[in-house]
Design a protein around this motif. Structure first.
Motif, PDB file in Angstrom:
ATOM      1  N   SER A   2      28.688  67.254  40.520  1.00  0.00           N
ATOM      2  CA  SER A   2      28.024  66.179  40.680  1.00  0.00           C
ATOM      3  C   SER A   2      28.671  65.591  39.742  1.00  0.00           C
ATOM      4  O   SER A   2      28.436  65.455  38.388  1.00  0.00           O
ATOM      5  N   GLN A   6      30.642  59.587  40.591  1.00  0.00           N
ATOM      6  CA  GLN A   6      30.188  59.772  42.114  1.00  0.00           C
ATOM      7  C   GLN A   6      29.247  60.529  42.881  1.00  0.00           C
ATOM      8  O   GLN A   6      29.195  60.506  44.023  1.00  0.00           O
ATOM      9  N   SER A   8      26.795  59.839  45.255  1.00  0.00           N
ATOM     10  CA  SER A   8      27.317  60.143  46.640  1.00  0.00           C
ATOM     11  C   SER A   8      25.946  59.508  46.907  1.00  0.00           C
ATOM     12  O   SER A   8      24.879  59.041  47.088  1.00  0.00           O
ATOM     13  N   SER A  55      34.405  54.050  41.358  1.00  0.00           N
ATOM     14  CA  SER A  55      35.242  55.421  41.738  1.00  0.00           C
ATOM     15  C   SER A  55      36.184  55.880  39.913  1.00  0.00           C
ATOM     16  O   SER A  55      36.077  55.402  39.857  1.00  0.00           O
ATOM     17  N   ARG A 150      36.252  57.068  49.114  1.00  0.00           N
ATOM     18  CA  ARG A 150      35.022  58.714  49.719  1.00  0.00           C
ATOM     19  C   ARG A 150      34.668  59.515  48.571  1.00  0.00           C
ATOM     20  O   ARG A 150      33.143  59.960  48.992  1.00  0.00           O
ATOM     21  N   GLU A 151      34.978  59.697  47.290  1.00  0.00           N
ATOM     22  CA  GLU A 151      34.179  59.255  46.325  1.00  0.00           C
ATOM     23  C   GLU A 151      32.829  59.365  45.564  1.00  0.00           C
ATOM     24  O   GLU A 151      31.571  59.740  45.368  1.00  0.00           O
ATOM     25  N   PRO A 154      30.771  58.691  50.496  1.00  0.00           N
ATOM     26  CA  PRO A 154      31.186  60.011  51.234  1.00  0.00           C
ATOM     27  C   PRO A 154      31.068  59.799  52.949  1.00  0.00           C
ATOM     28  O   PRO A 154      31.634  60.653  54.036  1.00  0.00           O
ATOM     29  N   HIS A 155      29.737  58.846  53.717  1.00  0.00           N
ATOM     30  CA  HIS A 155      29.355  58.447  54.958  1.00  0.00           C
ATOM     31  C   HIS A 155      30.032  57.213  55.244  1.00  0.00           C
ATOM     32  O   HIS A 155      29.099  57.140  56.471  1.00  0.00           O
ATOM     33  N   TRP A 156      30.540  56.898  54.915  1.00  0.00           N
ATOM     34  CA  TRP A 156      31.095  55.540  55.191  1.00  0.00           C
ATOM     35  C   TRP A 156      31.785  55.040  56.255  1.00  0.00           C
ATOM     36  O   TRP A 156      32.091  56.193  56.430  1.00  0.00           O
ATOM     37  N   ASP A 166      36.436  60.599  56.712  1.00  0.00           N
ATOM     38  CA  ASP A 166      36.906  61.581  56.349  1.00  0.00           C
ATOM     39  C   ASP A 166      37.878  61.404  57.759  1.00  0.00           C
ATOM     40  O   ASP A 166      39.146  62.194  57.324  1.00  0.00           O
TER      41      ASP A 166
END
Length: 199
Positions: A2, A6, A8, A55, A150-151, A154-156, A166
């Motif tokens: 990590s 980035q 998360s 990002s 996403r970086e 990631p749960h957007w 994703d």
């Protein structure tokens, strides 16, 4: 491994965030594209906008005309006390102008492009032809937005369709995904809170 830039976000954080996309494919004065984006983040910070995370920069072909110079793109999550996204867009346009943006023909090379991707999951249709749409109406089709986003989130999920990021990325063409590559470097250091790993 990590990286600070980035960091998360959990689902709830991603859903109530404000995300902006940054891009440039034309130097301004003696500034490189990287310096253009870095300077834009500094200018936003001077206008009561906190940069919570950013990002890496990503290099992508110009769209829709790949013969133009390639872009450097990034996505940042910000904090801003205001509640009217139109006022935020005014600040983004002001920073574009300071960084040498001259609006001419559509999709012309530019020193800086700042787009409001998501404003706290708000869904808003423009009242006029030139009004503000939320979320950004073309973000779901752009690798240079989704991959950097996403970086840091990631749960957007898309506020309109509910699709996870994703899933949206998987719907992009292979050529779009292949053409978008990390360019190296760190545009904005993590905030103290993020460095400590707090949520």
């Amino acid at each position: 491994m990590s990286m600070p830039f980035q960091q998360s976000l959990c689902f709830n954080e991603a859903q109530r965030g404000i995300f902006i996309a940054l891009g440039a494919n034309r130097p301004y004065r003696r500034h490189t594209l990287f310096e253009n984006l870095h300077h834009a983040l500094q200018l936003l910070s001077q206008r009561e906008i906190s940069i919570l995370s950013c990002s890496r920069p990503w290099r992508t072909p110009a769209w829709p005309d790949p013969s133009q110079p390639p872009f450097l793109n990034a996505v940042a999550r910000i904090d801003w006390a205001g509640e009217d996204p139109a006022n935020l867009m005014q600040i983004l346009h002001e920073v574009e102008t300071v960084c040498g943006r001259v609006r001419s023909v559509r999709n012309a090379p530019r020193t800086l492009d700042l787009d409001l991707i998501d404003f706290k999951t708000r869904v808003q249709a423009p009242k006029t032809a030139h009004g503000l749409s939320l979320p950004h109406p073309r973000a779901n089709d752009r690798a240079f937005v989704l991959l950097p986003l996403r970086e840091i989130a990631p749960h957007w999920r898309c506020p309109v369709s509910g699709a996870f990021i994703d899933t949206l990325i998987s719907r992009l063409s292979w050529n779009d995904r292949k053409g978008c590559r990390p360019a190296g470097g760190v545009l904005h250091a993590a905030t103290h809170r993020l460095k400590r790993g707090a949520t």
